[in-house]
Structures are given as structure tokens and as C-alpha cells.
Scaffold this motif. Structure first.
Motif, mmCIF file in Angstrom:
data_model
loop_
_atom_site.group_PDB
_atom_site.id
_atom_site.type_symbol
_atom_site.label_atom_id
_atom_site.label_comp_id
_atom_site.label_asym_id
_atom_site.label_seq_id
_atom_site.Cartn_x
_atom_site.Cartn_y
_atom_site.Cartn_z
ATOM 1 N N ARG A 20 -27.411 -7.520 -17.622
ATOM 2 C CA ARG A 20 -26.165 -6.784 -17.850
ATOM 3 C C ARG A 20 -25.743 -7.027 -19.288
ATOM 4 N NH1 ARG A 20 -22.541 -8.150 -12.526
ATOM 5 N NH2 ARG A 20 -23.886 -7.069 -11.059
ATOM 6 N N PRO A 21 -25.462 -5.969 -20.034
ATOM 7 C CA PRO A 21 -25.062 -6.155 -21.437
ATOM 8 C C PRO A 21 -23.713 -6.869 -21.551
ATOM 9 C CG PRO A 21 -24.886 -3.840 -20.800
ATOM 10 C CD PRO A 21 -25.483 -4.569 -19.648
ATOM 11 N N GLU A 22 -23.414 -7.378 -22.743
ATOM 12 C CA GLU A 22 -22.162 -8.100 -22.974
ATOM 13 C C GLU A 22 -20.974 -7.193 -22.695
ATOM 14 O OE1 GLU A 22 -20.061 -9.860 -26.847
ATOM 15 O OE2 GLU A 22 -22.014 -10.749 -26.407
ATOM 16 N N THR A 23 -20.005 -7.734 -21.982
ATOM 17 C CA THR A 23 -18.793 -6.989 -21.660
ATOM 18 C C THR A 23 -17.610 -7.950 -21.660
ATOM 19 O OG1 THR A 23 -17.787 -5.473 -20.074
ATOM 20 C CG2 THR A 23 -19.057 -7.259 -19.149
ATOM 21 N N LYS A 24 -16.420 -7.424 -21.899
ATOM 22 C CA LYS A 24 -15.215 -8.258 -21.884
ATOM 23 C C LYS A 24 -14.762 -8.485 -20.449
ATOM 24 C CE LYS A 24 -13.354 -7.061 -26.370
ATOM 25 N NZ LYS A 24 -12.225 -6.508 -27.105
ATOM 26 N N VAL A 25 -14.298 -9.685 -20.167
ATOM 27 C CA VAL A 25 -13.757 -10.037 -18.856
ATOM 28 C C VAL A 25 -12.464 -10.807 -19.054
ATOM 29 C CG1 VAL A 25 -15.960 -10.088 -17.636
ATOM 30 C CG2 VAL A 25 -15.140 -12.147 -18.750
ATOM 31 N N VAL A 26 -11.583 -10.733 -18.087
ATOM 32 C CA VAL A 26 -10.318 -11.466 -18.127
ATOM 33 C C VAL A 26 -10.432 -12.638 -17.159
ATOM 34 C CG1 VAL A 26 -7.836 -11.319 -17.744
ATOM 35 C CG2 VAL A 26 -9.074 -9.356 -18.661
ATOM 36 N N PRO A 27 -10.258 -13.871 -17.631
ATOM 37 C CA PRO A 27 -10.363 -15.022 -16.737
ATOM 38 C C PRO A 27 -9.234 -15.036 -15.705
ATOM 39 C CG PRO A 27 -9.622 -15.715 -18.903
ATOM 40 C CD PRO A 27 -9.934 -14.256 -18.991
ATOM 41 N N LEU A 28 -9.533 -15.587 -14.547
ATOM 42 C CA LEU A 28 -8.529 -15.715 -13.489
ATOM 43 C C LEU A 28 -7.547 -16.827 -13.845
ATOM 44 C CD1 LEU A 28 -10.831 -15.630 -10.340
ATOM 45 C CD2 LEU A 28 -9.413 -13.771 -11.215
ATOM 46 N N GLU A 29 -6.301 -16.650 -13.462
ATOM 47 C CA GLU A 29 -5.317 -17.725 -13.652
ATOM 48 C C GLU A 29 -5.683 -18.911 -12.757
ATOM 49 O OE1 GLU A 29 -2.535 -18.000 -15.601
ATOM 50 O OE2 GLU A 29 -3.117 -16.149 -16.609
ATOM 51 N N GLN A 30 -6.039 -18.619 -11.538
ATOM 52 C CA GLN A 30 -6.391 -19.646 -10.555
ATOM 53 C C GLN A 30 -7.637 -19.163 -9.811
ATOM 54 O OE1 GLN A 30 -4.821 -22.397 -10.571
ATOM 55 N NE2 GLN A 30 -5.375 -23.412 -8.696
ATOM 56 N N PRO A 31 -8.758 -19.885 -9.862
ATOM 57 C CA PRO A 31 -9.957 -19.425 -9.164
ATOM 58 C C PRO A 31 -9.765 -19.409 -7.650
ATOM 59 C CG PRO A 31 -10.320 -21.582 -10.144
ATOM 60 C CD PRO A 31 -8.962 -21.129 -10.556
ATOM 61 N N GLU A 32 -10.460 -18.494 -6.993
ATOM 62 C CA GLU A 32 -10.404 -18.436 -5.535
ATOM 63 C C GLU A 32 -11.043 -19.700 -4.971
ATOM 64 O OE1 GLU A 32 -12.335 -14.830 -4.344
ATOM 65 O OE2 GLU A 32 -11.248 -13.659 -5.816
ATOM 66 N N ASP A 33 -10.642 -20.095 -3.778
ATOM 67 C CA ASP A 33 -11.183 -21.314 -3.174
ATOM 68 C C ASP A 33 -12.701 -21.274 -3.059
ATOM 69 O OD1 ASP A 33 -8.709 -22.510 -2.954
ATOM 70 O OD2 ASP A 33 -8.355 -21.769 -0.921
ATOM 71 N N THR A 34 -13.277 -20.105 -2.832
ATOM 72 C CA THR A 34 -14.724 -20.006 -2.686
ATOM 73 C C THR A 34 -15.448 -20.197 -4.013
ATOM 74 O OG1 THR A 34 -14.627 -17.607 -2.959
ATOM 75 C CG2 THR A 34 -14.561 -18.445 -0.708
ATOM 76 N N GLN A 35 -14.738 -20.145 -5.146
ATOM 77 C CA GLN A 35 -15.343 -20.283 -6.464
ATOM 78 C C GLN A 35 -15.226 -21.696 -7.033
ATOM 79 O OE1 GLN A 35 -17.019 -17.685 -7.917
ATOM 80 N NE2 GLN A 35 -16.628 -16.663 -5.992
ATOM 81 N N ARG A 36 -14.593 -22.587 -6.316
ATOM 82 C CA ARG A 36 -14.383 -23.948 -6.815
ATOM 83 C C ARG A 36 -15.543 -24.862 -6.418
ATOM 84 N NH1 ARG A 36 -8.181 -25.250 -6.950
ATOM 85 N NH2 ARG A 36 -7.377 -23.158 -6.938
ATOM 86 N N PHE A 37 -15.873 -25.782 -7.313
ATOM 87 C CA PHE A 37 -16.883 -26.777 -6.998
ATOM 88 C C PHE A 37 -16.253 -27.834 -6.093
ATOM 89 C CE2 PHE A 37 -18.672 -25.313 -11.091
ATOM 90 C CZ PHE A 37 -19.932 -24.969 -10.633
ATOM 91 N N PRO A 38 -17.028 -28.393 -5.172
ATOM 92 C CA PRO A 38 -16.476 -29.479 -4.345
ATOM 93 C C PRO A 38 -16.241 -30.720 -5.200
ATOM 94 C CG PRO A 38 -18.817 -29.188 -3.913
ATOM 95 C CD PRO A 38 -18.403 -28.074 -4.833
ATOM 96 N N ALA A 39 -15.386 -31.589 -4.723
ATOM 97 C CA ALA A 39 -15.106 -32.830 -5.442
ATOM 98 C C ALA A 39 -16.385 -33.660 -5.541
ATOM 99 C CB ALA A 39 -14.028 -33.616 -4.715
#
Length: 50
Positions: A20-39
Motif C-alpha cells: 500500500r503506498p504512503e498515505t496520511k492517517v490520524v492517530p487514535l486518541e485512545q486505542p481500542e482494547d483489541t489493539q493494546r498489548f498485554p501487560a
């Protein structure tokens, strides 16, 4: 704040192919729980929490 992302793959010979070519993205303020790494559960991290 805008960020960019480009998705590419490198084969065993070191040849890069853009998926996929380079594109602009807006970061999330708070990641969804499914996107977080476990402790981390390594001994050093567990010791520093106590």
C-alpha cells in the motif's frame, strides 16, 4: 497531528514490494482494547510494579 504509513514486504532476496503506498492517517486518541498489548510478565517488569 498527521502521521503517514506505508505497507511493504521484503522477500528473501531483499527485494521490496509496496503493498500500500504512503498515505496520511490520524492517530487514535485512545486505542481500542483489541489493539493494546498485554501487560509484560517478565520478572523485571513484575518486580518494578511491586
Amino acid at each position: 497531528m498527521a502521521m503517514t504509513i506505508k505497507v511493504y514486504e521484503v522477500n528473501g532476496d531483499g527485494v521490496t514490494r509496496v503493498v500500500r503506498p504512503e498515505t496520511k492517517v490520524v492517530p487514535l486518541e485512545q486505542p481500542e482494547d483489541t489493539q493494546r498489548f498485554p501487560a509484560c510478565e517478565c520478572p523485571g517488569c513484575l518486580e518494578s510494579v511491586q
